[in-house]
Motif scaffolding. Structure first.
Motif, PDB file in Angstrom:
ATOM      1  N   ARG A 293       0.741  -1.282  -0.044  1.00  0.00           N
ATOM      2  CA  ARG A 293      -0.145   0.123  -0.105  1.00  0.00           C
ATOM      3  C   ARG A 293       0.789   1.403  -0.023  1.00  0.00           C
ATOM      4  O   ARG A 293       0.410   2.226  -0.490  1.00  0.00           O
ATOM      5  CB  ARG A 293      -0.876   0.053   1.284  1.00  0.00           C
TER       6      ARG A 293
ATOM      7  N   ALA B 210       0.385   2.122  -8.674  1.00  0.00           N
ATOM      8  CA  ALA B 210      -0.484   1.141  -8.322  1.00  0.00           C
ATOM      9  C   ALA B 210      -0.303   0.633  -6.750  1.00  0.00           C
ATOM     10  O   ALA B 210      -1.014  -0.625  -6.696  1.00  0.00           O
ATOM     11  CB  ALA B 210      -0.024   0.100  -9.307  1.00  0.00           C
TER      12      ALA B 210
ATOM     13  N   ASN C  86      -3.057  -1.713  -4.922  1.00  0.00           N
ATOM     14  CA  ASN C  86      -3.854  -2.576  -5.991  1.00  0.00           C
ATOM     15  C   ASN C  86      -2.687  -3.555  -6.505  1.00  0.00           C
ATOM     16  O   ASN C  86      -2.093  -3.565  -7.264  1.00  0.00           O
ATOM     17  CB  ASN C  86      -4.135  -1.691  -7.073  1.00  0.00           C
TER      18      ASN C  86
ATOM     19  N   ARG D 156      -2.476  -4.800 -10.080  1.00  0.00           N
ATOM     20  CA  ARG D 156      -2.014  -4.103 -11.228  1.00  0.00           C
ATOM     21  C   ARG D 156      -0.431  -3.731 -10.846  1.00  0.00           C
ATOM     22  O   ARG D 156       0.416  -3.690 -11.855  1.00  0.00           O
ATOM     23  CB  ARG D 156      -2.692  -2.617 -11.075  1.00  0.00           C
TER      24      ARG D 156
ATOM     25  N   THR E 157      -4.684 -11.439  -4.619  1.00  0.00           N
ATOM     26  CA  THR E 157      -5.777 -12.156  -5.038  1.00  0.00           C
ATOM     27  C   THR E 157      -6.261 -13.406  -4.938  1.00  0.00           C
ATOM     28  O   THR E 157      -7.268 -13.883  -4.556  1.00  0.00           O
ATOM     29  CB  THR E 157      -5.899 -11.708  -6.610  1.00  0.00           C
TER      30      THR E 157
ATOM     31  N   ASN F 209      -5.922  -6.613  -2.136  1.00  0.00           N
ATOM     32  CA  ASN F 209      -5.310  -5.490  -2.811  1.00  0.00           C
ATOM     33  C   ASN F 209      -4.077  -5.263  -2.099  1.00  0.00           C
ATOM     34  O   ASN F 209      -3.248  -4.659  -2.713  1.00  0.00           O
ATOM     35  CB  ASN F 209      -6.311  -4.602  -2.842  1.00  0.00           C
TER      36      ASN F 209
END
Length: 393
Positions: A330, A336, A339, A342, A359, A367
């Motif tokens: 993060r 990105a 995420n 990404r 994921t 995330n």
């Protein structure tokens, strides 16, 4: 002539695609185009089977021991595994309770076939190895994923078992040390979890395939805490025999006939050659090799964790086993950040390093976290950290 489009079973809707393998496929395409890719995605040791195991396999094939074995495995290997528990863990496990399987995946399939009723709920932490929840789904059960963060070492706790055990709950499926986090369940917590499960007359399946790769304290098998657990282990990770597809279960005496019946029907037996080769895993020569390799994995862990932290990839719980780091993305210096999907795509295509987004492992950490495997050489780790430095700069 149009071919008939056959309908698939509805249970497939509960089984997700495996993002790890999708990234590996993209990496292979980049390599075919001439890119140099560093693989830190798939959890496979870069070491292969030790020389004594190779020699034992060659000897077994020359002797012609390549036919079916009994569904529970050859007696000599079951005895050797029982002896391994005695010397490595100080636990007396009768060989009759040991069931040799076609890999840990085969072991988990057998365990779910025997224990998971249709509609049964099985508790497991989020994050978890994705196939574990899919094994439950394959037998029409339901994996209830319990959010588990750094405060819980990314593991299920006894308090969570009490809180989330419901009318349809039948058991727990845990891993210690865990994929994707490399964290183990502390012994007192594991003992408390098993006590709560037993109180509710449930089952406990413990995936212990990474216990041989425990770095900071002697590993504690659930078998030393409760005879009613079903434990899963493997020759893939500590013994570096991934493609040989060989694992084992230890089950309560009362369940051996049920497991044998299902194994006879689903698998017949594990590979005969692999079983005879695996006998050599427990020789002093082979065990010395595995100890050296374990020390090398620990050296890699001790190098990569601070390197990732320096790049802004925070490691809230230091992994104490396996060969994974679960890092929070993060706060990295990249658009990105936060995420993971990404970000890992960008790391692959821009930096040429394969890492895996959260994921696959459950929605709670999907995330914010990425999994990095350090089952690769120190040279590759150092090069990957340099590439990440330039990528994030």
């Amino acid at each position: 002539m149009d071919l008939q489009r056959l309908a698939t079973a509805s249970r497939l809707a509960n089984i997700d695609a495996f993002h790890v393998m999708e990234l590996a496929k993209q990496a292979a395409e980049l390599e075919r185009a001439g890119r140099h890719i560093i693989h830190m995605g798939i959890g496979e040791p870069d070491f292969t089977a030790a020389a004594p195991v190779i020699h034992a396999a060659e000897a077994a094939m020359r002797r012609g021991v390549t036919q079916y074995t009994g569904a529970l495995g050859i007696h000599a290997l079951r005895e050797a595994i029982a002896g391994y528990y005695k010397t490595s863990y100080g636990i007396d496990v009768p060989a009759r309770r040991v069931i040799v399987t076609a890999g840990a995946s085969g072991a988990l399939l057998l365990a779910c076939a025997v224990l998971v009723e249709i509609g049964a709920e099985v508790l497991m932490p989020d994050p978890s190895y994705p196939c574990n929840r899919h094994f439950v789904a394959a037998f029409d059960g339901h994996a209830k994923m319990i959010p588990s963060g750094p405060e819980e070492r990314f593991q299920l706790t006894a308090a969570q078992v009490i809180e989330h055990w419901g009318e349809n709950t039948r058991g727990v499926l845990l891993a210690s040390p865990s994929n994707p986090t490399g964290t183990s369940i502390l012994p007192d917590e594991l003992k408390a979890i098993l006590a709560e499960v037993r109180k509710r007359q449930g089952f406990a399946i413990l995936d212990e395939i990474y216990q041989g790769l425990s770095y900071d304290a002697p590993p504690v098998s659930a078998l030393s805490l409760d005879d009613n657990v079903v434990t899963v282990n493997s020759f893939s990770k500590y013994f570096n025999m991934t493609g040989w597809r060989l694992g084992w279960l230890v089950v309560p005496d009362s369940l051996v006939p049920a497991f044998e019946k299902v194994a006879q029907n689903l698998f017949i037996c594990a590979s005969a050659v692999a079983q005879h080769a695996a006998l050599a895993c427990f020789t002093p020569e082979a065990l010395a090799i595995y100890d050296e390799r374990k020390a090398e994995f620990r050296r890699r862990r001790d190098a990569i964790v601070p390197a990732l932290e320096a790049l802004g990839l925070r490691v809230p719980v230091k992994p104490d086993g396996a060969f994974y780091v679960y890092a929070n993305c993060r706060h990295v210096n990249h658009p990105a950040a936060g995420n993971a999907d990404r970000l890992t795509q960008a790391i692959l295509h821009d930096a040429g390093v394969v890492m895996v987004p959260g994921t696959d492992f459950g929605p709670h950490t999907a995330n914010d976290y990425i999994r990095i495997s350090y089952a690769t050489s120190m040279q590759n780790i150092e090069e990957a950290m340099q590439r990440l430095h330039h990528f994030l700069r």
